[in-house]
Motif scaffolding. Sequence first.
Motif, PDB file in Angstrom:
ATOM      1  N   SER A   1       0.825  -1.210   0.000  1.00 23.31           N
ATOM      2  CA  SER A   1       0.000   0.000   0.000  1.00 23.31           C
ATOM      3  C   SER A   1       0.857   1.256   0.000  1.00 23.31           C
ATOM      4  O   SER A   1       0.484   2.266  -0.602  1.00 23.31           O
ATOM      5  CB  SER A   1      -0.941   0.010   1.210  1.00 23.31           C
ATOM      6  N   THR A   2       2.012   1.217   0.664  1.00 24.20           N
ATOM      7  CA  THR A   2       2.897   2.385   0.668  1.00 24.20           C
ATOM      8  C   THR A   2       3.525   2.607  -0.697  1.00 24.20           C
ATOM      9  O   THR A   2       4.006   3.707  -0.987  1.00 24.20           O
ATOM     10  CB  THR A   2       4.020   2.239   1.721  1.00 24.20           C
ATOM     11  N   LEU A   3       3.509   1.579  -1.538  1.00 26.42           N
ATOM     12  CA  LEU A   3       4.058   1.705  -2.887  1.00 26.42           C
ATOM     13  C   LEU A   3       2.994   2.154  -3.884  1.00 26.42           C
ATOM     14  O   LEU A   3       3.190   3.121  -4.623  1.00 26.42           O
ATOM     15  CB  LEU A   3       4.636   0.359  -3.345  1.00 26.42           C
ATOM     16  N   VAL A   4       1.864   1.455  -3.895  1.00 23.65           N
ATOM     17  CA  VAL A   4       0.897   1.666  -4.966  1.00 23.65           C
ATOM     18  C   VAL A   4       0.062   2.920  -4.796  1.00 23.65           C
ATOM     19  O   VAL A   4      -0.415   3.488  -5.790  1.00 23.65           O
ATOM     20  CB  VAL A   4      -0.021   0.438  -5.117  1.00 23.65           C
ATOM     21  N   THR A   5      -0.157   3.392  -3.570  1.00 25.70           N
ATOM     22  CA  THR A   5      -0.983   4.587  -3.396  1.00 25.70           C
ATOM     23  C   THR A   5      -0.223   5.859  -3.736  1.00 25.70           C
ATOM     24  O   THR A   5      -0.760   6.952  -3.605  1.00 25.70           O
ATOM     25  CB  THR A   5      -1.524   4.681  -1.957  1.00 25.70           C
TER      26      THR A   5
ATOM     27  N   ARG B   1       1.766  -2.356 -11.804  1.00 20.36           N
ATOM     28  CA  ARG B   1       3.157  -2.732 -12.089  1.00 20.36           C
ATOM     29  C   ARG B   1       3.929  -2.969 -10.805  1.00 20.36           C
ATOM     30  O   ARG B   1       4.654  -3.961 -10.677  1.00 20.36           O
ATOM     31  CB  ARG B   1       3.834  -1.628 -12.900  1.00 20.36           C
ATOM     32  N   ASP B   2       3.753  -2.074  -9.816  1.00 11.76           N
ATOM     33  CA  ASP B   2       4.443  -2.257  -8.540  1.00 11.76           C
ATOM     34  C   ASP B   2       3.956  -3.511  -7.825  1.00 11.76           C
ATOM     35  O   ASP B   2       4.741  -4.241  -7.221  1.00 11.76           O
ATOM     36  CB  ASP B   2       4.231  -1.031  -7.641  1.00 11.76           C
ATOM     37  N   GLY B   3       2.638  -3.766  -7.883  1.00 13.22           N
ATOM     38  CA  GLY B   3       2.106  -4.982  -7.281  1.00 13.22           C
ATOM     39  C   GLY B   3       2.649  -6.230  -7.956  1.00 13.22           C
ATOM     40  O   GLY B   3       2.969  -7.217  -7.296  1.00 13.22           O
ATOM     41  N   LEU B   4       2.781  -6.165  -9.285  1.00  9.59           N
ATOM     42  CA  LEU B   4       3.316  -7.298 -10.037  1.00  9.59           C
ATOM     43  C   LEU B   4       4.766  -7.561  -9.659  1.00  9.59           C
ATOM     44  O   LEU B   4       5.152  -8.714  -9.405  1.00  9.59           O
ATOM     45  CB  LEU B   4       3.214  -7.023 -11.537  1.00  9.59           C
TER      46      LEU B   4
END
Length: 201
Positions: free
Chosen positions: A28-32, A42-45
């Motif tokens: 969550s700290t990356l994708v939001t 892409r970050d989740g992948l």
Amino acid sequence: MQPIIPILFAAVVGMGHAFEPDHLLAVSTLVTRHDRLGPALRDGLFWGLGHTTMLVLFGSIIIFSRATWLHSGYFEVAVGVMLIGLGISRLLDKNSYQSFQLPKQRAGFAYTVGLVHGLAGSGALVLAVLSAIPQPAWAVAYILLFGLGSVLGMLVAVGLMRVPFTLRMQLGRRLRAGAVVLSSALSVGYGGWMIYSNLLI
């Protein structure tokens, strides 16, 4: 034929694994940070690929060497430290509170976060798998499918996380800032609990 049954459910179990609190907080700290779904996915992948890479590599070492002593709480401590770092960095980043597309992060960062998570979870996973599937090759196959399932699960989680931050459902500035502070505080708090529970209990 017995190993076939648990292997058939490996991807499903892996999808559920993606929704564990430490995984969701880190991602969550990356994708939001993104206002568009594409970069967030892409970050989740890449988180999922990093997670799967470490599960398979480190898990294979444990399986074929039978070095079950490599399962250590210190790996969980490393995840806790990482969660604290991610939470603090997001709190201190003033761009996190703005409702516009933030500068792009390198995909390698999300991959690295996934690697750390995979390292922490591989020992416990291998011990559980070996108790049900003693054959090394089948055990590795299970872990691979489990990891791929976690990739799919994280992509679903990212899609859900992105809903409040899409352009059609854009949060107001104060509400967005509150969401950032809350998620960052949860990341720091959960990271601290992981360190405490694995070092002091």
